[in-house]
Design an enzyme around this catalytic site. Structure first.
Site, short mmCIF file in Angstrom:
data_model
loop_
_atom_site.label_atom_id
_atom_site.label_comp_id
_atom_site.label_asym_id
_atom_site.label_seq_id
_atom_site.Cartn_x
_atom_site.Cartn_y
_atom_site.Cartn_z
N SER A 120 0.82 -1.21 0.00
CA SER A 120 0.00 0.00 0.00
C SER A 120 0.85 1.25 0.00
CB SER A 120 -0.90 0.00 1.24
OG SER A 120 -1.54 1.24 1.41
N TYR A 148 -1.27 0.04 10.04
CA TYR A 148 -1.52 -0.63 8.75
C TYR A 148 -0.34 -0.46 7.82
CZ TYR A 148 -3.76 -1.27 4.14
OH TYR A 148 -4.07 -1.67 2.87
N LYS A 152 2.28 -3.35 6.36
CA LYS A 152 2.55 -3.55 4.95
C LYS A 152 4.06 -3.50 4.66
CE LYS A 152 -1.62 -3.95 3.09
NZ LYS A 152 -2.05 -5.16 2.37
#
Length: 334
Positions: A120, A148, A152
Site C-alpha cells: 500500500s 496498517y 505492509k
C-alpha cells in the site's frame, strides 16, 4: 497452473479472481485450479466454476492449505487501516502473523511459488528524520505513520528476504487508494474516497471528512487488477530487484474528484456531498502521500487511469454489468 488468492472473497480479490478466470491463463500457462482463501465464503457465481475451490476461515487456521503447493499466489488478505488503528492486536494477527504463516507454509511446501503481495501507498509517511517529499517515488524511504502502513512495510521486507533465500519468487506492489468501491463503507480510513462518489450516485447525501484541498493518488479497480497481473507476469529482470514498486495512480485533490462527479453526473448529484471534518480520519490522511511517481511501473508498460471522469464512468458501467454491485447503486441518476 494452480493459483491461490488470499482475501479472494473480498472486493479486490473477487475482481481479480474473475479476471483470471476470464483470461484462463497467466504467463502463458492455463489456470486449472483457482483457490480462494478468505475469512468469508467466496461469491456463489465463482464457486460454481469447476476451477474454483473455496476455503473460508481465519488465515491463521489455513496453514495446511498453504502448504499444498501453488504455482502462483496473490496475497491480498488484510485488516484495513481504520481497524488496525482501533485494534492493535487484530492488525498484527490479521496482517503480520498471517503473512508469516503463508510464507513459511509456501517455504515448507518445497515449491517456490511466484507471489505478488498487495502492499500500500500507506507505507509512506512524514517523519522528523525523513521528511516526506511532495512526490513519493519508488525509492523514497518508507516511514509509515499508521499500524496498517507499518504492517505492509514489514511484509514487503519479508517477501524480499524470502525471495533472496529462494523460498519464493516474490514481488510487492504498492496499491494506490482504489476507488470507486461498491457496497457499504468499510473500516479503512480511505473509505470516504469511494463514498463521496458512490453515495451521491445512489441518491444518498454524504459528508466528506477532510478538506477539499486534500490530494492523494487514486486508481480504479480495473487498472489496479491490470497492475497486479502485470507484476505477476513480469520476469524477475523486468520487475527490477526485490523491493516493492508503486502501482500507477492519478494524483488528484478531493475538489478534482467532486468536479469530475459534477461533470459526469450533474450538479444535483454533486450537491449531495457536503463537508464535515472528522479529526481522526483527517489526522490519518494528513500523514499519507499527497502524490506519487511510478517509474518502475511505467517500465512494465503500466499507466494511471486516463482521468477521474474515466474512473467514475468505469464505476457506472460496472454497476450495470458486474456481479456484486447493488441494484440501487445508480438510483441517484434517475
Amino acid at each position: 497452473m494452480r493459483i491461490l488468492i488470499t482475501g479472494g472473497a473480498g472486493f479486490l480479490g473477487a475482481r481479480l479472481a474473475r479476471e483470471i478466470l476470464k483470461r484462463g491463463q497467466l504467463n502463458g500457462q492455463t489456470v486449472t485450479e483457482l483457490v480462494i482463501a478468505d475469512l468469508f465464503p467466496a461469491p456463489a457465481d465463482m464457486l460454481a466454476d469447476p476451477r474454483v475451490k473455496g476455503h473460508a476461515g481465519p488465515m491463521l487456521e489455513q496453514g495446511d492449505l498453504f502448504k499444498s503447493g501453488f504455482d502462483g499466489v496473490f496475497h491480498l488478505a488484510s485488516a484495513v487501516s481504520g481497524e488496525c488503528e482501533l485494534d492493535f492486536d487484530l492488525g498484527l494477527r490479521s496482517n503480520v502473523d498471517s503473512s508469516r504463516l503463508l510464507l513459511d507454509s509456501i517455504r515448507s511446501s518445497g515449491k517456490a511459488s511466484r507471489l505478488v503481495f498487495a502492499s500500500s501507498v500507506a507505507v509512506f509517511g512524514p517523519d522528523a528524520a525523513n521528511p516526506m517529499p511532495a512526490l513519493v517515488a519508488d525509492t523514497t524511504l518508507p516511514t509509515p505513520q499508521t499500524s496498517y502502513g507499518t504492517h505492509k512495510l514489514m511484509i514487503e521486507y519479508m517477501v524480499a528476504d524470502y525471495t533472496r533465500k529462494g523460498y519464493i519468487d516474490g514481488r510487492a506492489a504498492r496499491l494506490m487508494t482504489v476507488a470507486v468501491r461498491p457496497g457499504k463503507p468499510n473500516g479503512a480510513a480511505s473509505s470516504f474516497f469511494s463514498g463521496i462518489i458512490r453515495e451521491p450516485l445512489a441518491g444518498t447525501a454524504t459528508t466528506c471528512p477532510v478538506d477539499a484541498h486534500v490530494s492523494h493518488p487514486i486508481s480504479s479497480p480495473g487498472n489496479t487488477m491490470h497492475g497486479l497481473i502485470t507484476v505477476f507476469e513480469a520476469s524477475r529482470e523486468a520487475f527490477g530487484g526485490r523491493m516493492a514498486l508503486n502501482l500507477p495512480g492519478l494524483n488528484v485533490k478531493v475538489s478534482d474528484m467532486l468536479a469530475a462527479l459534477e461533470k459526469v453526473a450533474g450538479p444535483a448529484v454533486r450537491a449531495r456531498v457536503t463537508f464535515e471534518k472528522d479529526e481522526r480520519i483527517a489526522a490519518i490522511v494528513d500523514n499519507w502521500a499527497k502524490a506519487c511517481t511510478f517509474e518502475r511501473a511505467h517500465a512494465l508498460g503500466l499507466r494511471a487511469d486516463a482521468s477521474y471522469e474515466a474512473i467514475i464512468e468505469q464505476y457506472i458501467e460496472d454497476c450495470k454489468t458486474r456481479p456484486g454491485y447493488p441494484a440501487e447503486a445508480l438510483s441517484g441518476l434517475k
